[in-house]
Design a protein around this motif. Sequence first.
Motif, PDB file in Angstrom:
ATOM      1  N   MET A   1       0.678  -1.131   0.303  1.00 46.84           N
ATOM      2  CA  MET A   1      -0.079  -0.044   0.149  1.00 46.84           C
ATOM      3  C   MET A   1       1.349   0.910   0.380  1.00 46.84           C
ATOM      4  N   ASP A   2       1.312   1.882  -0.910  1.00 46.49           N
ATOM      5  CA  ASP A   2       1.970   3.154  -1.812  1.00 46.49           C
ATOM      6  C   ASP A   2       1.710   4.135  -0.544  1.00 46.49           C
ATOM      7  N   ASP A   3       0.285   4.458  -0.528  1.00 49.18           N
ATOM      8  CA  ASP A   3      -0.698   6.198   0.907  1.00 49.18           C
ATOM      9  C   ASP A   3      -0.221   5.242   1.970  1.00 49.18           C
ATOM     10  N   LEU A   4       0.905   6.429   2.354  1.00 48.18           N
ATOM     11  CA  LEU A   4       0.816   6.510   3.880  1.00 48.18           C
ATOM     12  C   LEU A   4       0.366   7.939   4.378  1.00 48.18           C
ATOM     13  N   LEU A   5      -0.329   7.287   5.491  1.00 51.76           N
ATOM     14  CA  LEU A   5      -0.524   8.796   6.423  1.00 51.76           C
ATOM     15  C   LEU A   5       0.686   9.632   7.499  1.00 51.76           C
ATOM     16  N   ALA A   6       1.692  10.480   7.113  1.00 53.75           N
ATOM     17  CA  ALA A   6       2.725  10.807   7.641  1.00 53.75           C
ATOM     18  C   ALA A   6       2.385  11.918   8.341  1.00 53.75           C
ATOM     19  N   HIS A   7       2.028  12.558   9.359  1.00 55.11           N
ATOM     20  CA  HIS A   7       1.888  14.153  10.163  1.00 55.11           C
ATOM     21  C   HIS A   7       2.560  14.160  11.006  1.00 55.11           C
ATOM     22  N   ARG A   8       2.971  15.435  10.672  1.00 57.14           N
ATOM     23  CA  ARG A   8       4.138  15.643  12.509  1.00 57.14           C
ATOM     24  C   ARG A   8       3.257  16.509  12.881  1.00 57.14           C
ATOM     25  N   THR A  15       5.932  11.684  14.549  1.00 56.00           N
ATOM     26  CA  THR A  15       5.033  11.716  13.589  1.00 56.00           C
ATOM     27  C   THR A  15       4.127   9.787  13.967  1.00 56.00           C
ATOM     28  N   VAL A  16       3.292  10.524  13.188  1.00 56.30           N
ATOM     29  CA  VAL A  16       2.023   8.750  13.280  1.00 56.30           C
ATOM     30  C   VAL A  16       2.186   8.650  11.540  1.00 56.30           C
ATOM     31  N   LEU A  17       2.689   7.340  11.455  1.00 62.47           N
ATOM     32  CA  LEU A  17       2.556   5.918  10.159  1.00 62.47           C
ATOM     33  C   LEU A  17       1.567   5.481  11.191  1.00 62.47           C
ATOM     34  N   ALA A  18       0.172   5.813   9.615  1.00 63.58           N
ATOM     35  CA  ALA A  18      -0.153   4.711   9.954  1.00 63.58           C
ATOM     36  C   ALA A  18      -1.201   4.495   8.417  1.00 63.58           C
ATOM     37  N   GLN A  19      -2.192   3.922   7.869  1.00 57.09           N
ATOM     38  CA  GLN A  19      -2.982   3.796   6.891  1.00 57.09           C
ATOM     39  C   GLN A  19      -3.846   5.438   7.067  1.00 57.09           C
ATOM     40  N   PRO A  20      -4.103   5.800   5.864  1.00 55.43           N
ATOM     41  CA  PRO A  20      -4.808   6.982   6.031  1.00 55.43           C
ATOM     42  C   PRO A  20      -6.277   6.766   6.238  1.00 55.43           C
ATOM     43  N   ALA A  21      -6.880   7.381   6.396  1.00 55.96           N
ATOM     44  CA  ALA A  21      -8.325   7.184   6.993  1.00 55.96           C
ATOM     45  C   ALA A  21      -9.354   6.868   5.639  1.00 55.96           C
ATOM     46  N   LEU A 148       3.058  -0.441   6.098  1.00 56.10           N
ATOM     47  CA  LEU A 148       3.413   1.013   5.584  1.00 56.10           C
ATOM     48  C   LEU A 148       4.805   0.567   4.537  1.00 56.10           C
ATOM     49  N   ASP A 149       4.707   2.489   3.816  1.00 54.06           N
ATOM     50  CA  ASP A 149       4.619   1.896   2.612  1.00 54.06           C
ATOM     51  C   ASP A 149       6.448   2.446   3.492  1.00 54.06           C
ATOM     52  N   GLY A 150       7.198   1.577   2.960  1.00 50.62           N
ATOM     53  CA  GLY A 150       8.849   2.046   3.636  1.00 50.62           C
ATOM     54  C   GLY A 150       9.514   3.235   3.285  1.00 50.62           C
ATOM     55  N   ARG A 151       8.855   3.896   1.723  1.00 50.93           N
ATOM     56  CA  ARG A 151      10.507   5.350   2.134  1.00 50.93           C
ATOM     57  C   ARG A 151       9.863   6.025   2.728  1.00 50.93           C
ATOM     58  N   ARG A 152       8.711   6.145   3.340  1.00 48.79           N
ATOM     59  CA  ARG A 152       8.543   7.050   4.234  1.00 48.79           C
ATOM     60  C   ARG A 152       8.326   6.691   5.203  1.00 48.79           C
ATOM     61  N   VAL A 153       8.476   5.147   6.057  1.00 42.56           N
ATOM     62  CA  VAL A 153       9.053   4.942   7.330  1.00 42.56           C
ATOM     63  C   VAL A 153      10.014   4.655   7.575  1.00 42.56           C
TER      64      VAL A 153
END
Length: 238
Positions: A1-8, A15-21, A148-153
């Motif tokens: 799953m490429d889309d990842l919710l990552a917000h500061r 930073t919260v890493l989770a699948q977007p709503a 979760l998307d590896g690059r964003r993690v």
Amino acid sequence: MDDLLAHRHRTDKTTVLAQPAWMVALVCVALALLGAGAGWLVKILAEWLVGLPWAPMQGPAKLLASVPEPWLTVGLLSAGTVLGLLVGFIAQYEELSAVVSAERITLTRKGKEQEFARDRIVRAFLDGKQLVLLGDDEGELAREACDLDGRRVADALRAHGYAWVDEDPYKDDFRRWVPDAPGLPQGANALLKARARLLEKKSSTEELRELREELAGLGVVVRDEKRRQYWRLSRRRG
């Protein structure tokens, strides 16, 4: 799953890493539609079976077909929709999420939190679809399935100052486990045999995790690949 919710969050610098709503909602809607479609197919199948005296499951088919319309269709579609939504929510509940800050990393799955202080984490990396946190004894603090998307993690952990590496620095130390393998601490072979039985039965990941933690206490790091176990030693000894 490429889309990842990552917000500061500027207030606490996490930073919260989770699948977007929106993705969670989309999956649930899709499964609900599939469930509704399955309910409609059940209705068609029941009516078809009633017309075939030689077909199996005549009792349940006649019972379904005897329900007057529109209640039969409404009931089956509703049941299928509820089942689809339930499956979607369960899938989301089992997904890994992470909260990353300069002080700690908190991993959550199935409502269970694991918190790791910054000073305990020496390196982090993805081993295929698993997020791994390494400790200062060369052992693994955590190994969790991660969609979760590896690059964003990686970007999130680097942004908070964690040492991210592209691969397991100890990958060449792993050896495939065979019964009564030499070089293991006392009691480790028995635990690995128990894990091997669970892997063959595709048992719950919770039981496998508990045995992994017991092995870690003996200084044994284990990873699984296609129901096979590979092991190496850390500096920790039980």
